[in-house]
Design a protein around this motif. Structure first.
Motif, PDB file in Angstrom:
ATOM      1  N   TRP A   1     -90.164 -73.468  68.624  1.00  0.00           N
ATOM      2  CA  TRP A   1     -91.095 -72.711  67.319  1.00  0.00           C
ATOM      3  C   TRP A   1     -92.069 -74.019  66.994  1.00  0.00           C
ATOM      4  CZ3 TRP A   1     -90.361 -67.933  66.214  1.00  0.00           C
ATOM      5  CH2 TRP A   1     -90.948 -67.088  65.271  1.00  0.00           C
ATOM      6  N   ASP A   2     -93.199 -73.969  65.646  1.00  0.00           N
ATOM      7  CA  ASP A   2     -93.102 -75.008  65.506  1.00  0.00           C
ATOM      8  C   ASP A   2     -92.523 -76.330  64.508  1.00  0.00           C
ATOM      9  OD1 ASP A   2     -93.789 -73.557  62.979  1.00  0.00           O
ATOM     10  OD2 ASP A   2     -95.688 -73.962  62.596  1.00  0.00           O
ATOM     11  N   TRP A   3     -91.346 -76.130  64.587  1.00  0.00           N
ATOM     12  CA  TRP A   3     -90.408 -77.379  64.340  1.00  0.00           C
ATOM     13  C   TRP A   3     -89.452 -77.145  65.021  1.00  0.00           C
ATOM     14  CZ3 TRP A   3     -86.934 -73.742  63.764  1.00  0.00           C
ATOM     15  CH2 TRP A   3     -87.375 -72.579  63.263  1.00  0.00           C
TER      16      TRP A   3
ATOM     17  N   TRP B   1     -85.180 -66.594  56.292  1.00  0.00           N
ATOM     18  CA  TRP B   1     -86.793 -66.918  57.313  1.00  0.00           C
ATOM     19  C   TRP B   1     -85.997 -65.713  59.094  1.00  0.00           C
ATOM     20  CZ3 TRP B   1     -87.589 -68.893  61.743  1.00  0.00           C
ATOM     21  CH2 TRP B   1     -88.945 -69.309  62.408  1.00  0.00           C
TER      22      TRP B   1
ATOM     23  N   CYS C   1     -93.494 -63.518  62.852  1.00  0.00           N
ATOM     24  CA  CYS C   1     -94.847 -64.231  63.578  1.00  0.00           C
ATOM     25  C   CYS C   1     -95.054 -63.646  65.071  1.00  0.00           C
ATOM     26  CB  CYS C   1     -94.609 -65.563  64.096  1.00  0.00           C
ATOM     27  SG  CYS C   1     -94.168 -66.489  62.491  1.00  0.00           S
TER      28      CYS C   1
ATOM     29  N   ASN D   1     -91.554 -61.505  58.660  1.00  0.00           N
ATOM     30  CA  ASN D   1     -91.959 -62.575  58.690  1.00  0.00           C
ATOM     31  C   ASN D   1     -93.227 -62.345  59.458  1.00  0.00           C
ATOM     32  OD1 ASN D   1     -92.448 -65.530  57.410  1.00  0.00           O
ATOM     33  ND2 ASN D   1     -92.262 -65.681  59.660  1.00  0.00           N
ATOM     34  N   GLU D   2     -94.492 -62.565  57.940  1.00  0.00           N
ATOM     35  CA  GLU D   2     -96.023 -62.892  58.975  1.00  0.00           C
ATOM     36  C   GLU D   2     -96.400 -62.264  59.760  1.00  0.00           C
ATOM     37  OE1 GLU D   2     -96.420 -67.473  59.250  1.00  0.00           O
ATOM     38  OE2 GLU D   2     -96.892 -67.211  56.760  1.00  0.00           O
TER      39      GLU D   2
ATOM     40  N   TRP E   1    -102.176 -76.096  56.653  1.00  0.00           N
ATOM     41  CA  TRP E   1    -103.400 -74.557  57.916  1.00  0.00           C
ATOM     42  C   TRP E   1    -104.648 -75.599  57.946  1.00  0.00           C
ATOM     43  CZ3 TRP E   1    -101.287 -74.613  62.548  1.00  0.00           C
ATOM     44  CH2 TRP E   1     -99.922 -74.751  62.728  1.00  0.00           C
TER      45      TRP E   1
ATOM     46  N   GLU F   1     -93.960 -69.063  50.490  1.00  0.00           N
ATOM     47  CA  GLU F   1     -94.299 -69.969  51.701  1.00  0.00           C
ATOM     48  C   GLU F   1     -95.058 -70.836  51.117  1.00  0.00           C
ATOM     49  OE1 GLU F   1     -94.795 -69.085  55.742  1.00  0.00           O
ATOM     50  OE2 GLU F   1     -92.366 -67.751  56.258  1.00  0.00           O
TER      51      GLU F   1
END
Ligand code: BMA
Length: 851
Positions: free
Chosen positions: A197-199, A389, A418, A455-456, A532, A550
């Motif tokens: 993931w982006d973390w 999440w 996502c 989510n999103e 972003w 968020e």
């Protein structure tokens, strides 16, 4: 179960006089034992079996044997990717006694298998699992034998398993966070963040990640007790829907005992038919003590013990803690656009909280103390809501129990995030099992606030250019959105309606996009203009939605954490190791760009790391204050993100080891029930007080302007009447009048609201960005005094210290850190530690030391 009427009457008498549970010798029919001993594991293609620990996952077993290095260390992540392409086998043996064998039913329960698992008992396949989010139960009596039994579980590679499906799909799913070039994760019901993931590190685990239990019973068993609440004027009716599985027709008693004597025991006799029976039983709790979220009162829980009885035997029993509260999400068109706020026990409550991700990629090593530390952090940070999440997991029961206990409301996403997902029949059937199992498992918790489909994904579909970037044909797009509709607009709401009616569900968070200001009038929003969109932090004041679910900004974990995964040669944001531990495509450069806006260039890597935390904390503070200040237009702020799943640069306020970053302290101070804020608007200084309290309050507002040597330049104080649940401006003045000609670069304004002798909130304001402040090097005077569990630490200074960071070698928790020291004022804090210290053992660092 075959019992006389007379016995029933006696039982009822005993029950209503509350003697029932202690007056008799009761034998227990239901037995259970865990199956965690004697496990071995091996790579399927190899021969050597090695000892394994269950619950666990293969990466943990491999690490224990030294077969792989710690994936969190330096860039080891790359070296362990082969594991996901292998099949893995686990085996053990266990004894079955005669007593057990004589039971009517013997079931095995797997609370979690990760993920494609075949379970073989004594050579016979008994179960094939394909979803890590569900509990698997199997009647295994026919496969067991007296004495030693063998069990083997084969985990097939989650990569190979779906490769054919991937190859035949004909288009690529937009799963950008999946770190593999082939986006395979969408086909498997497994924690999305395992794939990267982006973390997040990519560790695609396999294994028995939650407990295994062997359960055996006679006659009948409690399958479920579902308690619904009907709140009336002076009472709450508790409607119990009890599911009992029975092996024969007969009679049972269902007994409800209060564990704290808050109501009299209740017992009812029911006739059972062979098979699944649904029984109803309601009773009232008079003058109820309600469950309140953190900051609003006690999260009162009624401890209740349920028993299923037959003759003088307990067939089955279970404990519950019931919290009495109402909860509503008001999401409807209003004069502004579309509201999004929540009411608890009838009161509109401003939600303050965060987004939660799983605490580790290797889930079984998250022990209870880590759960407790996390939840205690949320409580200490004045939160009342946590969002689970959708890219993580449905948490284990302990998470929800702690939330019940601590008054934390839980926003529960279903585990989709996502990307678009398949929606073929097999996939939908799998998700259906997952939804039903988790809804039924979680619906009794008072902490459970709402369900959100994903989510999103709606946002991504409409705004992130997936259709163009993936070159979807019209048919592909129609198909994908049809899948989306089936999953999030049909299946999941239907399951919520069926198994948890009345609880709010909506398909996707957020409702509105963050690009256009106009959209901020509608529903919840994830504002990513900061980070972003590269907008300055000040844009948090302009882009305020009805509910912020968020928003965030990254920082590095403290140096002590970095030292655990990086050697000194890696201390550079461009090193391979630091890049491995930064997963956002724009990560380090974005931190640097924002740092350049607000701070002077840091002189070295440790200064950069420290400043990244101050930058995040100060930036986010602006958001918290603006969003709370905009109440009731805005009614919630959930920042991204509470925690980390490995040591990494991320948006978290607390690092992987549970250390509070600067932001965590700032969150706590910005989330206090009463908060004061200061803002300059068109040359005017405006002072607001925001209250989340249930009652009005009288207080004193005190403002003091100091220069950096501690001289008082201006003061103002006034009595204030603060209405409950409000945000109001109490004072404003021309900035230049207030500054009295002082240099803006060397003054600080301190505001306090004091009530009943207590400082409810204290805040500081500077009139220029920190990089323009005239900070002077100074040494702080640190005095310590030993107290129970640590030290009282008193800090003073002759000149202003910006964001003083205190540190000791080894373990310690500071009640405050990264705070400003105003000359002439003593800062008193507490250090919890079991170390013996002298004041010289405390090292300090502040903004002036970074350049
Ligand atoms: C949010 C989350 C995550 C992501 C974070 C930071 O939108 O939902 O997907 O980690 O942004 O980019």
């Amino acid at each position: 179960m075959k019992q006389s009427r007379i016995w029933n009457v006696i039982m009822l008498f005993l029950a209503t006089t509350s003697l029932f549970s202690c007056a008799q010798e009761q034998s227990k029919v239901y037995v259970e034992s865990s199956l965690h001993d004697g496990w071995q594991f091996k790579q399927a293609s190899k021969n050597e079996w090695k000892e394994a620990i269950v619950p666990g996952v293969v990466h943990m077993d491999l690490m224990r044997h030294g077969d792989i290095e710690d994936p969190f260390y330096r860039s080891n992540e790359k070296k362990v990717q082969w594991i996901e392409e292998e099949d893995w086998e686990y085996k053990t043996s266990f004894d079955v006694s005669e007593d057990l064998m004589n039971k009517d039913r013997i079931e095995i329960e797997f609370e979690g298998l990760d993920t494609y698992a075949d379970v073989v008992i004594n050579g016979i396949k008994v179960l094939s699992a394909n979803n890590m989010f569900v509990r698997w139960n199997k009647d295994v009596k026919q496969y067991l034998k007296l004495g030693e039994n063998e069990m083997k579980i084969t985990f097939r590679s989650p990569i190979n398993e779906v490769m054919d499906q991937y190859e035949s799909t004909g288009f690529e799913y937009p799963a950008d966070n999946d770190a593999h070039e082939k986006k395979l994760s969408v086909f498997t019901r497994k924690a999305p963040y395992h794939y990267g993931w982006d973390w997040g590190i990519r560790l695609v685990t396999s294994g028995i990640y939650r407990p295994i239990t062997l359960k055996a019973w006679d006659e009948a068993k409690l399958v479920d007790v579902w308690v619904r609440q009907n709140h009336k004027e002076d009472r709450v009716e508790l409607q119990h829907t009890i599911e009992v599985e029975s092996f024969e027709d007969g009679q049972v008693q269902f007994v409800i005992n209060s564990q704290d004597n808050s109501f009299e025991s209740i017992q009812k006799t029911f006739d059972l038919k062979k098979g699944l029976n649904t029984l109803d039983l309601s009773f009232d709790i008079i003058d109820p003590e309600l469950w309140w979220p953190n900051g609003f009162g006690e999260p009162h829980l009624y401890p209740v013990h349920y028993q299923l009885m037959s003759d003088n035997k307990i067939l089955d029993e279970l404990d519950r803690r019931i919290g009495l509260r109402t909860f509503e999400v008001i999401n409807e068109p209003d004069s502004i656009g579309e509201s999004f706020y929540m009411k608890v026990n009838g009161h509109p409550v401003f939600m303050k909280g965060t987004n939660y991700i799983p605490q580790d990629n290797l889930l079984p090593r998250v022990d209870s103390s880590r759960y407790e530390h996390l939840m205690n952090t949320a409580v200490a940070s004045n939160m009342n809501m946590i969002r689970l999440w959708g890219g993580g997991i449905y948490e284990n029961d302990y998470f929800y129990e702690l939330a019940d206990e601590k008054g934390l409301l839980l926003w529960q996403d279903f585990m989709f995030a996502c990307t678009m997902y398949p929606g073929d029949e097999a996939f939908l059937e799998n998700v259906k099992n997952e939804a039903v199992d988790n809804i039924r498992r979680l619906r009794n918790h008072p902490s459970l606030a709402l369900w959100c489909g994903n989510n999103e994904i709606q946002m991504g579909w409409e705004n992130w250019g997936w259709q163009e970037s993936r070159n979807y044909s019209v048919q592909d797009s129609v198909l994908l959105y049809d899948y989306y509709t089936k999953l999030f607009k049909e299946l999941l709401p239907q399951m919520v309606e069926e198994h948890d009616p009345g609880r709010f569900y909506y398909p996707s968070s957020p409702i509105s996009n963050w690009g256009e200001l106009e959209d901020f009038k509608y529903g919840d929003n994830h504002y990513w203009g900061v980070w972003w969109g590269k907008k300055p932090f000040e844009s948090f004041r302009e882009y305020i939605p009805r509910f912020m679910s968020e928003f965030g900004f990254q920082s590095f974990p403290e140096m002590r954490t970095i030292k655990k995964f990086a050697t000194e040669e890696d201390w550079n944001i461009d090193s391979d190791v630091m890049k491995t531990h930064q997963k956002s495509s724009i990560g380090n450069i974005t931190i640097k760009e924002y740092m350049d806006m607000y701070y002077r260039e840091p002189k070295d890597f440790p200064s950069f790391v420290y400043l990244s935390q101050i930058l995040q904390a100060e930036g986010m503070r602006m958001a918290f204050e603006a969003q709370r200040g905009a109440k009731p237009f805005c009614m919630g702020t959930l920042y991204w993100q509470l925690n980390d799943c490995w040591p990494v640069a991320s948006w978290s306020g607390m690092d992987y080891y549970g250390n509070w970053k600067a932001m965590q302290y700032f969150v706590r101070d910005a989330f206090t029930p009463v908060l004061t804020t200061m803002e300059e608007k068109n040359g005017q200084l405006e002072v607001k007080i925001i209250s989340d309290e249930l009652a009005d309050r009288s207080a004193d507002l005190k403002l003091e302007l100091y220069d950096f040597k501690g001289n008082q330049i201006s003061t103002h104080s006034q009595k204030v009447e603060i209405p409950s649940n409000s945000s109001e401006v109490y004072w404003h003045k021309d900035v230049s009048d207030f500054l009295k000609g002082q240099d803006k670069k060397s003054v600080v304004l301190v505001a306090e609201v004091i009530s009943e002798g207590k400082v409810l909130t204290k805040n500081t304001h500077y009139f220029v960005p920190v990089k323009d402040l005239k900070l002077k090097k100074s040494s702080s005077d640190i005095q310590i005094e030993q107290v129970d569990g640590g030290y009282d630490v008193t800090i003073s200074s002759e000149t202003l210290i910006k964001n003083l960071y205190l540190e000791i070698e080894g373990k310690g928790f500071w009640s405050d850190n990264y705070f400003d020291v105003v000359p002439g004022q003593l800062s008193k804090i507490r250090l919890e530690t079991d170390k013996q210290l002298k004041s010289e053992d405390i090292s300090s660092f502040s903004v002036v030391d970074t350049f």
